[in-house]
Scaffold this motif. Sequence first.
Motif, PDB file in Angstrom:
ATOM      1  N   PRO A   1       0.784  -1.063   0.050  1.00  0.00           N
ATOM      2  CA  PRO A   1      -0.130  -0.015  -0.218  1.00  0.00           C
ATOM      3  C   PRO A   1       0.867   1.090  -0.016  1.00  0.00           C
ATOM      4  CG  PRO A   1      -0.761  -1.461   1.563  1.00  0.00           C
ATOM      5  CD  PRO A   1       0.640  -2.142   1.123  1.00  0.00           C
ATOM      6  N   GLY A   2       0.414   2.297  -0.812  1.00  0.00           N
ATOM      7  CA  GLY A   2       1.160   3.481  -0.679  1.00  0.00           C
ATOM      8  C   GLY A   2       2.176   3.810  -1.711  1.00  0.00           C
ATOM      9  N   THR A   3       2.508   2.495  -2.499  1.00  0.00           N
ATOM     10  CA  THR A   3       3.589   2.661  -3.525  1.00  0.00           C
ATOM     11  C   THR A   3       3.042   2.912  -4.906  1.00  0.00           C
ATOM     12  OG1 THR A   3       3.203   0.193  -3.968  1.00  0.00           O
ATOM     13  CG2 THR A   3       4.832   0.888  -2.461  1.00  0.00           C
ATOM     14  N   VAL A   4       3.545   3.247  -5.855  1.00  0.00           N
ATOM     15  CA  VAL A   4       2.889   3.378  -7.386  1.00  0.00           C
ATOM     16  C   VAL A   4       2.195   2.155  -7.586  1.00  0.00           C
ATOM     17  CG1 VAL A   4       3.641   3.636  -9.752  1.00  0.00           C
ATOM     18  CG2 VAL A   4       4.766   5.132  -7.842  1.00  0.00           C
ATOM     19  N   PHE A   5       2.897   1.039  -7.478  1.00  0.00           N
ATOM     20  CA  PHE A   5       2.231  -0.362  -7.933  1.00  0.00           C
ATOM     21  C   PHE A   5       0.926  -0.429  -6.837  1.00  0.00           C
ATOM     22  CE2 PHE A   5       6.112  -2.930  -9.675  1.00  0.00           C
ATOM     23  CZ  PHE A   5       5.857  -2.198 -10.872  1.00  0.00           C
ATOM     24  N   GLY A   6       0.988  -0.180  -5.871  1.00  0.00           N
ATOM     25  CA  GLY A   6      -0.199  -0.173  -5.058  1.00  0.00           C
ATOM     26  C   GLY A   6      -1.304   0.481  -5.550  1.00  0.00           C
ATOM     27  N   ARG A   7      -1.175   1.579  -5.853  1.00  0.00           N
ATOM     28  CA  ARG A   7      -2.194   2.592  -6.715  1.00  0.00           C
ATOM     29  C   ARG A   7      -2.790   1.997  -7.859  1.00  0.00           C
ATOM     30  NH1 ARG A   7       1.428   6.593  -4.899  1.00  0.00           N
ATOM     31  NH2 ARG A   7       1.945   7.121  -6.905  1.00  0.00           N
ATOM     32  N   TYR A   8      -1.843   1.295  -8.614  1.00  0.00           N
ATOM     33  CA  TYR A   8      -2.401   0.945  -9.782  1.00  0.00           C
ATOM     34  C   TYR A   8      -2.609  -0.605 -10.050  1.00  0.00           C
ATOM     35  CZ  TYR A   8      -0.584   5.464 -11.902  1.00  0.00           C
ATOM     36  OH  TYR A   8      -0.675   6.803 -12.131  1.00  0.00           O
ATOM     37  N   TYR A   9      -2.277  -1.590  -9.211  1.00  0.00           N
ATOM     38  CA  TYR A   9      -2.408  -3.036  -9.433  1.00  0.00           C
ATOM     39  C   TYR A   9      -3.074  -3.770  -8.048  1.00  0.00           C
ATOM     40  CZ  TYR A   9       0.940  -2.000 -12.976  1.00  0.00           C
ATOM     41  OH  TYR A   9       1.720  -1.644 -14.190  1.00  0.00           O
ATOM     42  N   GLN A  10      -3.890  -4.614  -8.193  1.00  0.00           N
ATOM     43  CA  GLN A  10      -4.302  -5.502  -7.273  1.00  0.00           C
ATOM     44  C   GLN A  10      -3.679  -6.844  -7.488  1.00  0.00           C
ATOM     45  OE1 GLN A  10      -6.227  -4.664  -4.894  1.00  0.00           O
ATOM     46  NE2 GLN A  10      -6.144  -2.572  -5.482  1.00  0.00           N
ATOM     47  N   PRO A  11      -3.202  -7.527  -6.289  1.00  0.00           N
ATOM     48  CA  PRO A  11      -2.446  -8.782  -6.701  1.00  0.00           C
ATOM     49  C   PRO A  11      -3.437  -9.753  -7.258  1.00  0.00           C
ATOM     50  CG  PRO A  11      -2.433  -8.196  -4.367  1.00  0.00           C
ATOM     51  CD  PRO A  11      -2.928  -7.215  -5.028  1.00  0.00           C
ATOM     52  N   GLY A  12      -2.887 -10.490  -8.054  1.00  0.00           N
ATOM     53  CA  GLY A  12      -3.597 -11.566  -8.958  1.00  0.00           C
ATOM     54  C   GLY A  12      -4.455 -10.856 -10.192  1.00  0.00           C
ATOM     55  N   ASP A  13      -4.426  -9.543 -10.444  1.00  0.00           N
ATOM     56  CA  ASP A  13      -5.093  -8.946 -11.622  1.00  0.00           C
ATOM     57  C   ASP A  13      -4.022  -8.884 -12.581  1.00  0.00           C
ATOM     58  OD1 ASP A  13      -7.334  -8.898 -10.284  1.00  0.00           O
ATOM     59  OD2 ASP A  13      -7.339  -7.096  -9.752  1.00  0.00           O
ATOM     60  N   LYS A  14      -4.394  -8.712 -14.026  1.00  0.00           N
ATOM     61  CA  LYS A  14      -3.473  -8.487 -14.798  1.00  0.00           C
ATOM     62  C   LYS A  14      -2.874  -6.923 -14.756  1.00  0.00           C
ATOM     63  CE  LYS A  14      -4.994 -12.151 -17.967  1.00  0.00           C
ATOM     64  NZ  LYS A  14      -5.447 -12.369 -19.520  1.00  0.00           N
ATOM     65  N   PRO A  15      -1.910  -6.371 -15.159  1.00  0.00           N
ATOM     66  CA  PRO A  15      -0.941  -7.277 -15.990  1.00  0.00           C
ATOM     67  C   PRO A  15       0.073  -8.183 -15.252  1.00  0.00           C
ATOM     68  CG  PRO A  15      -0.264  -4.780 -15.865  1.00  0.00           C
ATOM     69  CD  PRO A  15      -1.516  -4.899 -15.343  1.00  0.00           C
ATOM     70  N   LEU A  16      -0.284  -8.263 -14.057  1.00  0.00           N
ATOM     71  CA  LEU A  16       0.566  -9.078 -12.831  1.00  0.00           C
ATOM     72  C   LEU A  16       0.453 -10.605 -13.283  1.00  0.00           C
ATOM     73  CD1 LEU A  16      -0.160  -7.316  -9.517  1.00  0.00           C
ATOM     74  CD2 LEU A  16       1.926  -7.121 -10.810  1.00  0.00           C
ATOM     75  N   PRO A  17       1.565 -11.303 -13.465  1.00  0.00           N
ATOM     76  CA  PRO A  17       1.418 -12.577 -13.690  1.00  0.00           C
ATOM     77  C   PRO A  17       0.327 -13.296 -12.565  1.00  0.00           C
ATOM     78  CG  PRO A  17       3.804 -11.921 -13.563  1.00  0.00           C
ATOM     79  CD  PRO A  17       3.084 -10.837 -13.085  1.00  0.00           C
ATOM     80  N   THR A  18      -0.351 -14.467 -13.098  1.00  0.00           N
ATOM     81  CA  THR A  18      -1.197 -15.149 -12.285  1.00  0.00           C
ATOM     82  C   THR A  18      -0.369 -15.687 -11.171  1.00  0.00           C
ATOM     83  OG1 THR A  18      -1.146 -17.184 -13.729  1.00  0.00           O
ATOM     84  CG2 THR A  18      -2.598 -15.433 -14.216  1.00  0.00           C
ATOM     85  N   ASP A  19      -1.063 -16.129 -10.145  1.00  0.00           N
ATOM     86  CA  ASP A  19      -0.505 -16.906  -8.988  1.00  0.00           C
ATOM     87  C   ASP A  19       0.237 -18.208  -9.746  1.00  0.00           C
ATOM     88  OD1 ASP A  19      -1.213 -15.057  -7.297  1.00  0.00           O
ATOM     89  OD2 ASP A  19      -2.891 -16.302  -6.574  1.00  0.00           O
ATOM     90  N   GLU A  20      -0.487 -18.867 -10.499  1.00  0.00           N
ATOM     91  CA  GLU A  20       0.172 -20.143 -11.240  1.00  0.00           C
ATOM     92  C   GLU A  20       1.492 -19.773 -11.774  1.00  0.00           C
ATOM     93  OE1 GLU A  20      -1.130 -23.588 -14.615  1.00  0.00           O
ATOM     94  OE2 GLU A  20      -2.371 -21.828 -14.274  1.00  0.00           O
ATOM     95  N   THR A  21       1.733 -18.496 -12.530  1.00  0.00           N
ATOM     96  CA  THR A  21       2.708 -18.404 -13.267  1.00  0.00           C
ATOM     97  C   THR A  21       3.854 -17.863 -12.139  1.00  0.00           C
ATOM     98  OG1 THR A  21       1.649 -17.541 -15.206  1.00  0.00           O
ATOM     99  CG2 THR A  21       3.851 -16.814 -14.773  1.00  0.00           C
ATOM    100  N   THR A  22       3.649 -17.278 -11.135  1.00  0.00           N
ATOM    101  CA  THR A  22       4.422 -16.976 -10.483  1.00  0.00           C
ATOM    102  C   THR A  22       5.190 -18.169  -9.581  1.00  0.00           C
ATOM    103  OG1 THR A  22       2.938 -16.458  -8.485  1.00  0.00           O
ATOM    104  CG2 THR A  22       3.805 -14.519  -9.598  1.00  0.00           C
ATOM    105  N   VAL A  23       4.114 -19.000  -9.332  1.00  0.00           N
ATOM    106  CA  VAL A  23       4.845 -20.275  -8.667  1.00  0.00           C
ATOM    107  C   VAL A  23       5.392 -21.167  -9.706  1.00  0.00           C
ATOM    108  CG1 VAL A  23       3.919 -22.880  -8.275  1.00  0.00           C
ATOM    109  CG2 VAL A  23       2.891 -20.999  -7.194  1.00  0.00           C
ATOM    110  N   LYS A  24       5.164 -21.018 -10.893  1.00  0.00           N
ATOM    111  CA  LYS A  24       6.196 -21.657 -11.941  1.00  0.00           C
ATOM    112  C   LYS A  24       7.488 -20.960 -12.022  1.00  0.00           C
ATOM    113  CE  LYS A  24       2.856 -23.702 -14.994  1.00  0.00           C
ATOM    114  NZ  LYS A  24       2.231 -23.415 -16.460  1.00  0.00           N
ATOM    115  N   MET A  25       7.405 -19.781 -11.729  1.00  0.00           N
ATOM    116  CA  MET A  25       8.872 -18.948 -11.823  1.00  0.00           C
ATOM    117  C   MET A  25       9.669 -19.091 -10.483  1.00  0.00           C
ATOM    118  SD  MET A  25       7.555 -14.832 -12.709  1.00  0.00           S
ATOM    119  CE  MET A  25       7.146 -14.520 -14.409  1.00  0.00           C
ATOM    120  N   TYR A  26       8.939 -19.531  -9.339  1.00  0.00           N
ATOM    121  CA  TYR A  26       9.722 -19.900  -8.178  1.00  0.00           C
ATOM    122  C   TYR A  26      10.281 -21.266  -8.291  1.00  0.00           C
ATOM    123  CZ  TYR A  26      10.911 -20.664  -3.149  1.00  0.00           C
ATOM    124  OH  TYR A  26      11.345 -20.801  -2.068  1.00  0.00           O
TER     125      TYR A  26
END
Length: 393
Positions: free
Chosen positions: A209-234
Amino acid sequence: MSPKNNGSHIASSAYVHIPFCRRRCFYCDFPVSVVGDGQRGETSGPISRYVNVLCQEIAMVTGTGEPLKTIFFGGGTPSLLSVEQLQNILVALKKHFGIASDVEISMEVDPGTFDLAHISGYRSAGVNRVSLGVQALQSELLRVAGRSHSVVDIFTSVELIHQVEIPEFSLDLISGLPHQSLEQWQASLKQAVKFMPTHISIYDLTIEPGTVFGRYYQPGDKPLPTDETTVKMYQMAQQVLTSAGYEHYEISNYARPGHQCRHNRVYWENRPYYGFGMGAASYVDGKRFTRPRKTKEYYHWVEAGGVIDCEVTPPEEVLLETLMLGLRLAEGVSLAMLSERFGEDNVKKIHQCLQPYEDEGWVEVVGGRLRLCDPQGFLFSNVVLADLFEQLG
């Protein structure tokens, strides 16, 4: 419950916060001051004044008599310090605490913020470990993240670090950035290995919260990678880096054998440490204390004598902290240590709480140590720890 002294309650590590950045990255919620370019080495600028106040704070603290074995300059961007400013801080630390002959002195550095003269000067001043904030190796992702350096800056900085032969070279990458693909992530990992660092840190993007990303994005929503994709990244990072000879010794960290970060292990083993500077946290005499996060308030606090007004951490919290931090390490925590410090009854409660996760294959006991399994236990560490906190809190 009263935790017993385990023989490691004397602070011999120091974290030093350097809050200045050329610009604030879009994901950052750290206490930083944006100074742009051209501030390095100025005798009357904000960095110079901060260093003076920082040294004043250092001088007010009474040491435990143990020389410093690890020192970590974090930020912010510590590589905006001039060599002289860095030396002044190290002189203050040596004068008031002493510095061990085999000390690990780590410094976070950003690509494009230093040249050969600066990195050579840091090396001569005693810095023997640098952590390069690469974060991404694609120009478009660097722009998306609000980073101030370019891909060319990254390659130049790596070359300079190798040129001055700094013994320990760590490299940071972030997964889960907006628009980041698995193909880009794989390319970054492979290039990171080619840079031949002794240590690699992999951080999954957190929307604060309070960051630029916090103003523009919600976790799990595009253009952020999906949870499935971030698991694959890990999982991809774990496969690529361990195949390249790096040990996955902590949830987010990989190292060549013998090159783990000694300073960060102090945190994960829940040992005491000094903290200095704006927003810096310390853990001394059983007390956790965070300094003011804003420049003016920090200066006032130092001028008023730097009083640390907080209570000793309750034993129940010490147990939870020991588990939360220790289970981040691949070797986990010693059951004998937990029993000695916190009592056999608490160890039984821990076993009962974690039994379902042992059955699931996320947790195991090996050689008398409780540990999370790699990679599944690490991936679901938040679930395991949340249950521990609920059961033991």
